[in-house]
Design a protein around this motif. Structure first.
Motif, short mmCIF file in Angstrom:
data_model
loop_
_atom_site.label_atom_id
_atom_site.label_comp_id
_atom_site.label_asym_id
_atom_site.label_seq_id
_atom_site.Cartn_x
_atom_site.Cartn_y
_atom_site.Cartn_z
N LEU A 9 -12.19 6.47 -3.11
CA LEU A 9 -11.06 5.60 -2.80
C LEU A 9 -10.59 4.83 -4.03
N HIS A 10 -9.27 4.75 -4.20
CA HIS A 10 -8.68 4.00 -5.31
C HIS A 10 -7.94 2.80 -4.75
N PRO A 11 -8.34 1.56 -5.07
CA PRO A 11 -7.65 0.38 -4.53
C PRO A 11 -6.30 0.15 -5.21
N ASP A 12 -5.29 -0.18 -4.41
CA ASP A 12 -3.95 -0.51 -4.92
C ASP A 12 -3.50 -1.85 -4.33
N GLU A 13 -3.07 -2.76 -5.19
CA GLU A 13 -2.49 -4.02 -4.73
C GLU A 13 -0.97 -3.84 -4.67
N VAL A 14 -0.38 -4.16 -3.52
CA VAL A 14 1.05 -3.94 -3.30
C VAL A 14 1.71 -5.27 -2.93
N ALA A 15 2.79 -5.61 -3.61
CA ALA A 15 3.52 -6.84 -3.33
C ALA A 15 4.41 -6.66 -2.10
N ALA A 16 4.76 -7.75 -1.46
CA ALA A 16 5.64 -7.71 -0.30
C ALA A 16 6.98 -7.11 -0.68
N VAL B 90 7.62 -3.93 -1.24
CA VAL B 90 7.50 -2.69 -2.01
C VAL B 90 7.31 -1.50 -1.07
N ASP B 91 8.04 -0.42 -1.34
CA ASP B 91 7.85 0.82 -0.58
C ASP B 91 6.71 1.63 -1.19
N ILE B 92 5.74 1.97 -0.36
CA ILE B 92 4.59 2.75 -0.84
C ILE B 92 4.93 4.23 -0.85
N VAL B 93 5.52 4.73 0.24
CA VAL B 93 5.99 6.12 0.30
C VAL B 93 7.41 6.11 0.86
N HIS B 94 8.17 7.16 0.53
CA HIS B 94 9.55 7.27 0.99
C HIS B 94 9.72 8.50 1.86
N GLU B 95 10.47 8.37 2.93
CA GLU B 95 10.76 9.48 3.82
C GLU B 95 11.44 10.61 3.04
N GLY B 96 10.91 11.83 3.20
CA GLY B 96 11.48 13.00 2.53
C GLY B 96 10.84 13.35 1.20
N ASP B 97 10.05 12.42 0.63
CA ASP B 97 9.37 12.71 -0.63
C ASP B 97 8.15 13.61 -0.38
N PRO B 98 7.73 14.40 -1.38
CA PRO B 98 6.48 15.16 -1.22
C PRO B 98 5.29 14.21 -1.15
N GLY B 99 4.28 14.60 -0.41
CA GLY B 99 3.12 13.74 -0.24
C GLY B 99 1.84 14.40 -0.71
N LEU C 170 -5.33 4.09 3.39
CA LEU C 170 -6.03 3.29 4.39
C LEU C 170 -5.74 1.83 4.07
N VAL C 171 -5.32 1.07 5.07
CA VAL C 171 -4.96 -0.34 4.85
C VAL C 171 -6.22 -1.19 4.90
N GLU C 172 -6.50 -1.87 3.79
CA GLU C 172 -7.67 -2.75 3.74
C GLU C 172 -7.32 -4.15 4.21
N ASN C 173 -6.14 -4.66 3.79
CA ASN C 173 -5.65 -5.93 4.32
C ASN C 173 -4.14 -6.01 4.12
N GLY C 174 -3.51 -6.95 4.82
CA GLY C 174 -2.07 -7.10 4.75
C GLY C 174 -1.37 -6.47 5.95
N GLU C 175 -0.02 -6.45 5.89
CA GLU C 175 0.78 -5.88 6.97
C GLU C 175 1.88 -5.01 6.38
N LEU C 176 2.10 -3.85 7.00
CA LEU C 176 3.12 -2.92 6.54
C LEU C 176 3.97 -2.48 7.72
N VAL D 292 5.08 -5.56 4.19
CA VAL D 292 5.71 -6.77 4.70
C VAL D 292 5.11 -8.00 4.02
N THR D 293 3.80 -7.97 3.79
CA THR D 293 3.09 -9.05 3.10
C THR D 293 2.34 -8.43 1.92
N PRO D 294 1.89 -9.25 0.98
CA PRO D 294 1.02 -8.69 -0.08
C PRO D 294 -0.16 -7.96 0.57
N SER D 295 -0.39 -6.73 0.17
CA SER D 295 -1.37 -5.89 0.86
C SER D 295 -2.27 -5.18 -0.15
N ARG D 296 -3.44 -4.81 0.34
CA ARG D 296 -4.38 -4.02 -0.46
C ARG D 296 -4.61 -2.70 0.27
#
Length: 537
Positions: free
Chosen positions: A427-434, A436-445, A450-456, A492-496
């Motif tokens: 697992l690689h931890p990522d800190e994401v600010a409120a 911010v889009d993590i993935v976009h509809e239609g992009d390759p994946g 896995l959400v460790e904390n925060g709200e999306l 929605v909120t700062p998330s990990r």
């Protein structure tokens, strides 16, 4: 391990394979020595090992594509046929070239066995302690087979000839195949993700070693030991026949002393179960491989020589249990067979080089200096790498909160503790600010989250269709179906977030039937919900 029938059958087959390998090594070495002396022993070892080394990274890669159990069964059957053919050729006094050609073929077919076995074992074990115990049992079985194989070969050589050894070992291979039939079949892999390019597939073992520093350290030290083993293969033949005047059967008896030491070492290695300082024990085992050879340079009497060779066997068992227990826990499962294939190739190259170099070294400077050179190598390397080994003792520690988060996920909950540790380590931890889009509809994946904390929030176009919190996950649809992202996910909120590469994710969840079924159900439900939303239901 007593209550795990799959592990029991795997260990029986492993013991059969090691018995065959050692008995065949004794028989073919005696055959070569009778034709060409010490240099002939080194040469036949080299011609067996180099083609096998060249093929191992590629044949072992089959273990990451096809059921490892099935591959092991087929391999044992083919080994038995080759041994039977060798027995026929020697029985009718066929040409030596054909005997050696069959030796090369046998080496190529046998090359991926350890990779398949080593990759299958951690998928059958349920906990780290069971994995260590399984490696201890496997190493003890190997030690017993290292005793039985050469000893049996010595008896058969005393009563008959190498032909008898080849016939008996063909029967042992057939018995090992029968044992493997009882191992439970793995869950079928049903995901339809994008396939990697062929070249990327076959070199994955090499690229993983380049990328994984700790795996590379272990393998680098591991492959130095076979050089000494190759040297010892030649030195034991010389010691038995020319030094101690024991004749051809004495070669088998001296090789058997290694097995006796392995059995004694199993008592010591019981302490490794539950230990966390495996890397240090690994270094101790390597050192015990080398030091006795320094004393053997003095060409002591037979009882002392047997004790020294038994000490080498003790070191071999400690090294194997500790080293493989670490390697199987820190190496990624999706390339495990290919890593072990590269490992097997390097083992065979260094083993062959050790044998051929020592064969000519004995002819040039005699056995005493040859024993000194072989004995000094491993203690020196361990002394150089000791600081790194001590650091590696702490690598196995996993954050308990992260492990608990994985256990709460319905996708990962059915996995064994071994499998969960592997996922947690990737697992690689990522800190994401409120905002911010993590993935976009239609992009390759190509990643799972896995959400460790925060709200999306999950969005189809401008519409918010779901909200995610700690313990939730997303990204699995694109990985399972090989399709573009089905939604946009925004913080929605700062998330990990804990990010997992596609290969590591799919390898983990598709190795267990329940986890695989749950993944299919989750994906189907989310796709149905998405389709209903687009229809306006």
């Amino acid at each position: 391990m007593v209550g795990n029938p799959g592990l029991r059958r795997l260990q029986l087959a492993w013991g059969g394979w090691v018995t065959v390998d050692w008995a065949y090594t004794v028989a073919i070495s005696v055959f070569a020595f009778s034709r060409n002396g010490p240099a002939g022993v080194g040469l036949v070892t080299l011609i067996r090992l180099l083609p096998a080394a060249a093929s191992a990274p590629f044949t072992a890669g089959l273990g990451d594509r096809f059921p490892r159990r099935l591959l092991l069964i087929l391999e044992e059957l083919i080994i038995g046929l080759i041994l039977a053919a060798t027995a026929v050729v020697t029985m009718v006094r066929g040409t030596d070239v054909l005997v050696y050609a069959l030796a090369v073929l046998l080496a190529i077919v046998s090359a991926p066995f350890r990779a398949y076995q080593g990759a299958l074992l951690p998928t059958l074990a349920q906990t780290p302690d069971e994995l260590t115990a399984s490696n201890l049992v496997g190493s003890t079985v190997e030690a017993a087979a290292t005793l039985i194989g050469p000893a049996l070969a010595g008896v058969l050589l005393g009563l008959a000839s190498p032909t008898a050894v080849f016939w008996v070992m063909a029967a042992v291979s057939l018995a090992a195949a029968i044992s493997l039939l009882g191992i439970p079949r793995a869950a079928p892999v049903r995901w339809r993700g994008r396939r990697r390019k062929f070249l990327e597939e076959i070199v994955a073992g090499f690229t993983t070693l380049e990328r994984e520093r700790d795996v590379r350290l272990l393998v680098s030290l591991f492959i130095a030991q076979p050089f000494v083993r190759g040297a010892l293969n030649v030195l034991i033949v010389v010691l038995a026949i020319d030094g101690l005047r024991l004749g051809n059967p004495g070669v088998g008896w001296l090789f058997a002393a290694l097995g006796v030491g392995g059995l004694v070492g199993s008592v010591v290695a019981v302490r490794l179960v539950g230990q966390r300082r495996m890397a240090s024990w690994f270094g101790v085992g390597l050192t015990l491989w080398g030091l006795p050879l320094l004393i053997l340079a003095l060409q002591p009497a037979l009882p002392i020589a047997v004790v020294l060779l038994a000490t080498v066997g003790v070191g071999n068992l400690i090294e194997d249990v500790a080293g493989f227990s670490i390697l199987q826990r820190i190496a990624p499962d999706r390339t495990m067979a290919r890593i072990l294939g590269v490992f097997e190739a390097l083992i065979r190259i260094t083993n062959g080089l050790g044998a051929v170099v020592t064969g000519f070294l004995v002819a040039a400077v005699g056995p005493r200096l040859s024993f000194l050179v072989a004995g000094a190598l491993l203690p020196v390397l361990v002394a150089i790498a000791w600081r790194h080994l001590r650091r590696l003792d702490t690598v196995g520690a996993i954050d308990p909160e992260r492990l608990a988060l994985l256990k709460q996920s319905p996708l990962f909950a059915p996995l064994s503790l071994i499998a969960l540790e592997r996922v947690a380590r990737r697992l690689h931890p990522d800190e994401v600010a409120a905002g911010v889009d993590i993935v976009h509809e239609g992009d390759p994946g190509d990643q799972f989250y896995l959400v460790e904390n925060g709200e999306l929030q999950v969005m189809h176009g401008p519409a918010v269709v779901n909200r995610l919190k700690a313990g939730d996950h997303f990204g699995e649809i694109a990985l399972l179906r090989g399709a573009p992202r089905s939604a946009t996910v925004r913080a929605v909120t700062p998330s990990r977030l804990l990010r997992l590469e596609s290969g590591d994710f799919l390898s983990a969840v598709t190795q267990h039937a329940t986890s695989s079924d749950r993944l299919e159900s989750v994906v189907a439900a989310r796709l149905d919900a998405s389709a209903a939303l687009r229809r306006g239901d």
